[in-house]
Design a protein around this motif. Structure first.
Motif, mmCIF file in Angstrom:
data_model
loop_
_atom_site.group_PDB
_atom_site.id
_atom_site.type_symbol
_atom_site.label_atom_id
_atom_site.label_comp_id
_atom_site.label_asym_id
_atom_site.label_seq_id
_atom_site.Cartn_x
_atom_site.Cartn_y
_atom_site.Cartn_z
ATOM 1 N N ALA A 1 12.144 13.243 6.870
ATOM 2 C CA ALA A 1 13.520 13.247 6.371
ATOM 3 C C ALA A 1 13.618 13.649 4.916
ATOM 4 N N THR A 2 12.509 13.517 4.191
ATOM 5 C CA THR A 2 12.599 13.632 2.739
ATOM 6 C C THR A 2 12.124 14.983 2.218
ATOM 7 N N GLY A 3 12.057 15.987 3.094
ATOM 8 C CA GLY A 3 11.545 17.265 2.653
ATOM 9 C C GLY A 3 12.361 17.914 1.551
ATOM 10 N N ALA A 4 13.642 18.019 1.761
ATOM 11 C CA ALA A 4 14.487 18.720 0.783
ATOM 12 C C ALA A 4 15.838 18.013 0.724
ATOM 13 N N TYR B 1 11.305 9.200 -4.188
ATOM 14 C CA TYR B 1 11.397 8.555 -2.872
ATOM 15 C C TYR B 1 10.007 8.018 -2.567
ATOM 16 N N GLN B 2 9.854 6.714 -2.686
ATOM 17 C CA GLN B 2 8.539 6.099 -2.498
ATOM 18 C C GLN B 2 8.561 5.236 -1.246
ATOM 19 N N ILE B 3 7.531 5.401 -0.425
ATOM 20 C CA ILE B 3 7.367 4.584 0.771
ATOM 21 C C ILE B 3 6.076 3.788 0.604
ATOM 22 N N VAL C 1 0.877 -1.168 0.000
ATOM 23 C CA VAL C 1 0.000 0.000 0.000
ATOM 24 C C VAL C 1 0.917 1.222 0.000
ATOM 25 N N PRO C 2 1.101 1.842 -1.166
ATOM 26 C CA PRO C 2 1.993 3.019 -1.230
ATOM 27 C C PRO C 2 1.430 4.154 -0.382
ATOM 28 N N VAL C 3 2.303 4.796 0.380
ATOM 29 C CA VAL C 3 1.851 5.890 1.246
ATOM 30 C C VAL C 3 2.588 7.197 0.971
ATOM 31 N N ALA C 4 3.664 7.159 0.209
ATOM 32 C CA ALA C 4 4.357 8.390 -0.139
ATOM 33 C C ALA C 4 5.045 8.206 -1.481
ATOM 34 N N ASN C 5 4.952 9.229 -2.322
ATOM 35 C CA ASN C 5 5.587 9.195 -3.638
ATOM 36 C C ASN C 5 6.133 10.590 -3.891
ATOM 37 N N ILE C 6 7.358 10.805 -3.439
ATOM 38 C CA ILE C 6 7.964 12.131 -3.437
ATOM 39 C C ILE C 6 8.923 12.252 -4.612
#
Lengths: 99, 99
Positions: B30-33, B40-42, A94-99
């Motif tokens: 941690a992944t703001g900047a 960056y995928q979680i 379940v992806p929760v972040a895609n930055i």
């Protein structure tokens, strides 16, 4: 949005010896137009010359299942299957972040 | 461009029982900047209530290493470390497609 329910897959595939680039080529063909596919990343495994990793984000499990019926995807799978030696890892997420 | 040399990481982390959401929160902080971080995928592991997967794409290995010295990243790592039970998988990659 990050809060939306989504479906992900992370998998490792091992190609037949020397066939990794060919396998990546077929996977690229398959990913041209897949409705509901939000991200599809292919990466070579730096520690195994025959292995790749695929990280997928879909809007739903149903969109992923429907993609397997798209003619271009079916054709790519048919070409890829004989050169896939193993799929040692295949995880649903379940992806929760895609930055 | 897809042909550029790049650096990737794919890893599985297991949080202390019940601490997965807290761990995801620290990773988001941690992944703001992070200069050079292209993706960056979680994702939550659907088969393990304490596990997550992180898939990263960087413009270079050096950018990733430099990110570990950013104060906000160091602070997040310091908070995350005590609630990480294990990192069963940590693979370096060469990303070749990001669709």
């Amino acid at each position: 949005a990050d809060g939306a329910p989504r479906y992900g897959l992370i998998g490792q595939m091992v190609a037949q010896p020397g066939k990794r680039d060919e396998l990546v080529g077929y996977l690229r063909e398959a990913t041209g137009a897949m409705p509901g596919c939000l991200s599809y990343q292919i990466a070579l495994d730096a520690g195994n010359a025959d292995a790749i990793w695929i990280t997928e984000i879909w809007d739903s499990r149903e969109s992923h299942q429907a993609s397997l019926k798209i003619p271009a995807v079916r054709a790519a799978i048919a070409k890829a299957r004989p050169i896939i030696a193993a799929m040692p890892m295949h995880v649903e997420t379940v992806p929760v972040a895609n930055i």
